[in-house]
Write a protein that holds these residues in place. Sequence first.
Motif, PDB file in Angstrom:
ATOM      1  N   PRO A   2       0.830  -1.210   0.000  1.00 14.85           N
ATOM      2  CA  PRO A   2       0.000   0.000   0.000  1.00 14.85           C
ATOM      3  C   PRO A   2       0.868   1.265   0.000  1.00 14.85           C
ATOM      4  CG  PRO A   2      -0.782  -1.556   1.640  1.00 14.85           C
ATOM      5  CD  PRO A   2       0.513  -2.091   1.111  1.00 14.85           C
ATOM      6  N   ALA A   3       0.351   2.302  -0.622  1.00 17.39           N
ATOM      7  CA  ALA A   3       1.099   3.555  -0.752  1.00 17.39           C
ATOM      8  C   ALA A   3       1.478   4.135   0.608  1.00 17.39           C
ATOM      9  CB  ALA A   3       0.282   4.561  -1.555  1.00 17.39           C
ATOM     10  N   ASP A   4       0.592   4.010   1.598  1.00 22.58           N
ATOM     11  CA  ASP A   4       0.906   4.543   2.925  1.00 22.58           C
ATOM     12  C   ASP A   4       2.105   3.825   3.555  1.00 22.58           C
ATOM     13  OD1 ASP A   4      -0.959   6.550   2.987  1.00 22.58           O
ATOM     14  OD2 ASP A   4      -2.401   5.454   4.232  1.00 22.58           O
ATOM     15  N   LEU A   5       2.200   2.513   3.351  1.00 22.52           N
ATOM     16  CA  LEU A   5       3.340   1.779   3.913  1.00 22.52           C
ATOM     17  C   LEU A   5       4.628   2.137   3.190  1.00 22.52           C
ATOM     18  CD1 LEU A   5       2.118  -1.794   4.806  1.00 22.52           C
ATOM     19  CD2 LEU A   5       2.836   0.031   6.306  1.00 22.52           C
ATOM     20  N   GLU A   6       4.539   2.289   1.886  1.00 23.32           N
ATOM     21  CA  GLU A   6       5.719   2.717   1.140  1.00 23.32           C
ATOM     22  C   GLU A   6       6.175   4.084   1.641  1.00 23.32           C
ATOM     23  OE1 GLU A   6       7.137   3.770  -3.392  1.00 23.32           O
ATOM     24  OE2 GLU A   6       5.416   2.449  -3.120  1.00 23.32           O
ATOM     25  N   PHE A   7       5.217   4.981   1.860  1.00 25.10           N
ATOM     26  CA  PHE A   7       5.527   6.305   2.397  1.00 25.10           C
ATOM     27  C   PHE A   7       6.197   6.180   3.752  1.00 25.10           C
ATOM     28  CE2 PHE A   7       4.537  10.071   4.880  1.00 25.10           C
ATOM     29  CZ  PHE A   7       4.838  11.100   3.998  1.00 25.10           C
ATOM     30  N   LEU A   8       5.658   5.342   4.629  1.00 24.87           N
ATOM     31  CA  LEU A   8       6.207   5.162   5.968  1.00 24.87           C
ATOM     32  C   LEU A   8       7.659   4.684   5.907  1.00 24.87           C
ATOM     33  CD1 LEU A   8       4.567   3.752   9.077  1.00 24.87           C
ATOM     34  CD2 LEU A   8       6.652   2.689   8.316  1.00 24.87           C
ATOM     35  N   VAL A   9       7.927   3.674   5.106  1.00 20.28           N
ATOM     36  CA  VAL A   9       9.280   3.103   5.034  1.00 20.28           C
ATOM     37  C   VAL A   9      10.263   4.094   4.413  1.00 20.28           C
ATOM     38  CG1 VAL A   9      10.678   1.244   4.051  1.00 20.28           C
ATOM     39  CG2 VAL A   9       8.422   0.740   4.992  1.00 20.28           C
ATOM     40  N   ARG A  10       9.854   4.751   3.346  1.00 23.67           N
ATOM     41  CA  ARG A  10      10.742   5.675   2.646  1.00 23.67           C
ATOM     42  C   ARG A  10      10.967   6.964   3.443  1.00 23.67           C
ATOM     43  NH1 ARG A  10      12.382   5.339  -2.282  1.00 23.67           N
ATOM     44  NH2 ARG A  10      10.718   3.936  -2.927  1.00 23.67           N
ATOM     45  N   GLU A  11       9.883   7.550   3.916  1.00 27.29           N
ATOM     46  CA  GLU A  11       9.986   8.868   4.545  1.00 27.29           C
ATOM     47  C   GLU A  11      10.494   8.835   5.982  1.00 27.29           C
ATOM     48  OE1 GLU A  11       9.896  11.775   2.993  1.00 27.29           O
ATOM     49  OE2 GLU A  11       9.574  10.597   1.163  1.00 27.29           O
ATOM     50  N   THR A  12      10.424   7.690   6.646  1.00 24.78           N
ATOM     51  CA  THR A  12      11.000   7.605   7.991  1.00 24.78           C
ATOM     52  C   THR A  12      12.494   7.861   7.912  1.00 24.78           C
ATOM     53  OG1 THR A  12       9.315   6.084   8.782  1.00 24.78           O
ATOM     54  CG2 THR A  12      11.397   6.094   9.964  1.00 24.78           C
ATOM     55  N   ARG A  13      13.149   7.235   6.972  1.00 23.87           N
ATOM     56  CA  ARG A  13      14.598   7.454   6.809  1.00 23.87           C
ATOM     57  C   ARG A  13      14.870   8.876   6.341  1.00 23.87           C
ATOM     58  NH1 ARG A  13      18.731   9.019   3.471  1.00 23.87           N
ATOM     59  NH2 ARG A  13      20.646   8.025   4.073  1.00 23.87           N
ATOM     60  N   ASN A  14      14.085   9.370   5.383  1.00 23.93           N
ATOM     61  CA  ASN A  14      14.282  10.721   4.862  1.00 23.93           C
ATOM     62  C   ASN A  14      14.077  11.780   5.943  1.00 23.93           C
ATOM     63  OD1 ASN A  14      14.838   9.686   2.349  1.00 23.93           O
ATOM     64  ND2 ASN A  14      12.778  10.046   1.544  1.00 23.93           N
ATOM     65  N   TRP A  15      13.173  11.534   6.881  1.00 24.04           N
ATOM     66  CA  TRP A  15      12.903  12.470   7.966  1.00 24.04           C
ATOM     67  C   TRP A  15      14.187  12.779   8.733  1.00 24.04           C
ATOM     68  CZ3 TRP A  15       9.066  15.444   9.930  1.00 24.04           C
ATOM     69  CH2 TRP A  15       9.155  15.823  11.273  1.00 24.04           C
ATOM     70  N   PHE A  16      14.967  11.759   9.013  1.00 25.40           N
ATOM     71  CA  PHE A  16      16.190  11.939   9.776  1.00 25.40           C
ATOM     72  C   PHE A  16      17.375  12.336   8.902  1.00 25.40           C
ATOM     73  CE2 PHE A  16      13.635   8.972  12.312  1.00 25.40           C
ATOM     74  CZ  PHE A  16      13.538   9.714  13.477  1.00 25.40           C
ATOM     75  N   ALA A  17      17.364  11.961   7.646  1.00 34.72           N
ATOM     76  CA  ALA A  17      18.494  12.243   6.750  1.00 34.72           C
ATOM     77  C   ALA A  17      18.676  13.732   6.515  1.00 34.72           C
ATOM     78  CB  ALA A  17      18.288  11.532   5.418  1.00 34.72           C
ATOM     79  N   THR A  48      15.413   1.583  -7.911  1.00 38.84           N
ATOM     80  CA  THR A  48      15.751   0.434  -8.748  1.00 38.84           C
ATOM     81  C   THR A  48      16.138  -0.807  -7.951  1.00 38.84           C
ATOM     82  OG1 THR A  48      18.031   1.222  -8.919  1.00 38.84           O
ATOM     83  CG2 THR A  48      16.500   1.876 -10.662  1.00 38.84           C
ATOM     84  N   ARG A  49      16.491  -0.671  -6.683  1.00 38.72           N
ATOM     85  CA  ARG A  49      16.918  -1.824  -5.881  1.00 38.72           C
ATOM     86  C   ARG A  49      15.846  -2.168  -4.860  1.00 38.72           C
ATOM     87  NH1 ARG A  49      21.713  -3.382  -3.601  1.00 38.72           N
ATOM     88  NH2 ARG A  49      20.908  -5.350  -4.293  1.00 38.72           N
ATOM     89  N   TRP A  50      14.883  -2.921  -5.273  1.00 42.61           N
ATOM     90  CA  TRP A  50      13.765  -3.277  -4.409  1.00 42.61           C
ATOM     91  C   TRP A  50      14.175  -4.224  -3.290  1.00 42.61           C
ATOM     92  CZ3 TRP A  50      12.533  -8.412  -4.292  1.00 42.61           C
ATOM     93  CH2 TRP A  50      12.997  -9.188  -5.345  1.00 42.61           C
ATOM     94  N   LEU A  51      15.341  -4.844  -3.413  1.00 42.62           N
ATOM     95  CA  LEU A  51      15.773  -5.784  -2.381  1.00 42.62           C
ATOM     96  C   LEU A  51      16.132  -5.101  -1.062  1.00 42.62           C
ATOM     97  CD1 LEU A  51      17.841  -8.239  -4.560  1.00 42.62           C
ATOM     98  CD2 LEU A  51      15.634  -8.656  -3.481  1.00 42.62           C
ATOM     99  N   ALA A  52      16.363  -3.801  -1.087  1.00 45.89           N
ATOM    100  CA  ALA A  52      16.665  -3.068   0.145  1.00 45.89           C
ATOM    101  C   ALA A  52      15.436  -2.966   1.046  1.00 45.89           C
ATOM    102  CB  ALA A  52      17.179  -1.671  -0.193  1.00 45.89           C
ATOM    103  N   TRP A  53      14.259  -3.202   0.501  1.00 45.81           N
ATOM    104  CA  TRP A  53      13.034  -3.099   1.294  1.00 45.81           C
ATOM    105  C   TRP A  53      13.037  -4.051   2.480  1.00 45.81           C
ATOM    106  CZ3 TRP A  53       9.150   0.392   1.013  1.00 45.81           C
ATOM    107  CH2 TRP A  53       9.179   1.256  -0.072  1.00 45.81           C
ATOM    108  N   GLY A  54      13.552  -5.244   2.308  1.00 45.99           N
ATOM    109  CA  GLY A  54      13.568  -6.213   3.399  1.00 45.99           C
ATOM    110  C   GLY A  54      14.342  -5.698   4.588  1.00 45.99           C
ATOM    111  N   ARG A  55      15.512  -5.180   4.350  1.00 51.58           N
ATOM    112  CA  ARG A  55      16.341  -4.642   5.452  1.00 51.58           C
ATOM    113  C   ARG A  55      15.690  -3.396   6.046  1.00 51.58           C
ATOM    114  NH1 ARG A  55      18.818  -4.955   9.754  1.00 51.58           N
ATOM    115  NH2 ARG A  55      20.598  -3.634  10.087  1.00 51.58           N
ATOM    116  N   ALA A  56      15.107  -2.544   5.200  1.00 48.14           N
ATOM    117  CA  ALA A  56      14.450  -1.333   5.696  1.00 48.14           C
ATOM    118  C   ALA A  56      13.282  -1.690   6.618  1.00 48.14           C
ATOM    119  CB  ALA A  56      13.967  -0.485   4.525  1.00 48.14           C
TER     120      ALA A  56
END
Length: 137
Positions: A2-17, A48-56
């Motif tokens: 879901p788009a909200d989960l993608e947002f959560l995973v992506r933007e949590t890191r960006n928030w601190f970066a 392009t590297r969707w495999l990073a999602w597991g670690r994230a």
Amino acid sequence: MPADLEFLVRETRNWFARSPLKRLQYKHLFAAVNDGDMPANLVQLSTTRWLAWGRAIDVILSQWLELKTHFGLQAASLKPGDKCTVGRKLNELFHAEENYLYLCFLKPITKDLNALNMKFQENEAEVHTAIISLQNT
């Protein structure tokens, strides 16, 4: 996902970066909750590297309580006119228990996908063992 989960995973890191102050506040909160331990680094995602999602997902789940608390404190400190839409949205997403459950569901799936991918990337991959691994997932 879901788009909200993608947002959560992506933007949590960006928030601190983007903010050394936010990183420092979070480190202090994490250390207070975890007897002085420091948090693991959040994983940067690539388009392009969707495999990073597991670690994230793994890192976010391991720090769920601390992140939920951090974004709750951030949202509570906002004044009515503040325009911190990302912080407000992340607070909302971390407080929705279904998001936690969804990530818990995805964690073993992404782990299996990453392990399978590593089988196919071996220098001397044996096709028959790779096929067996694929059938077992």
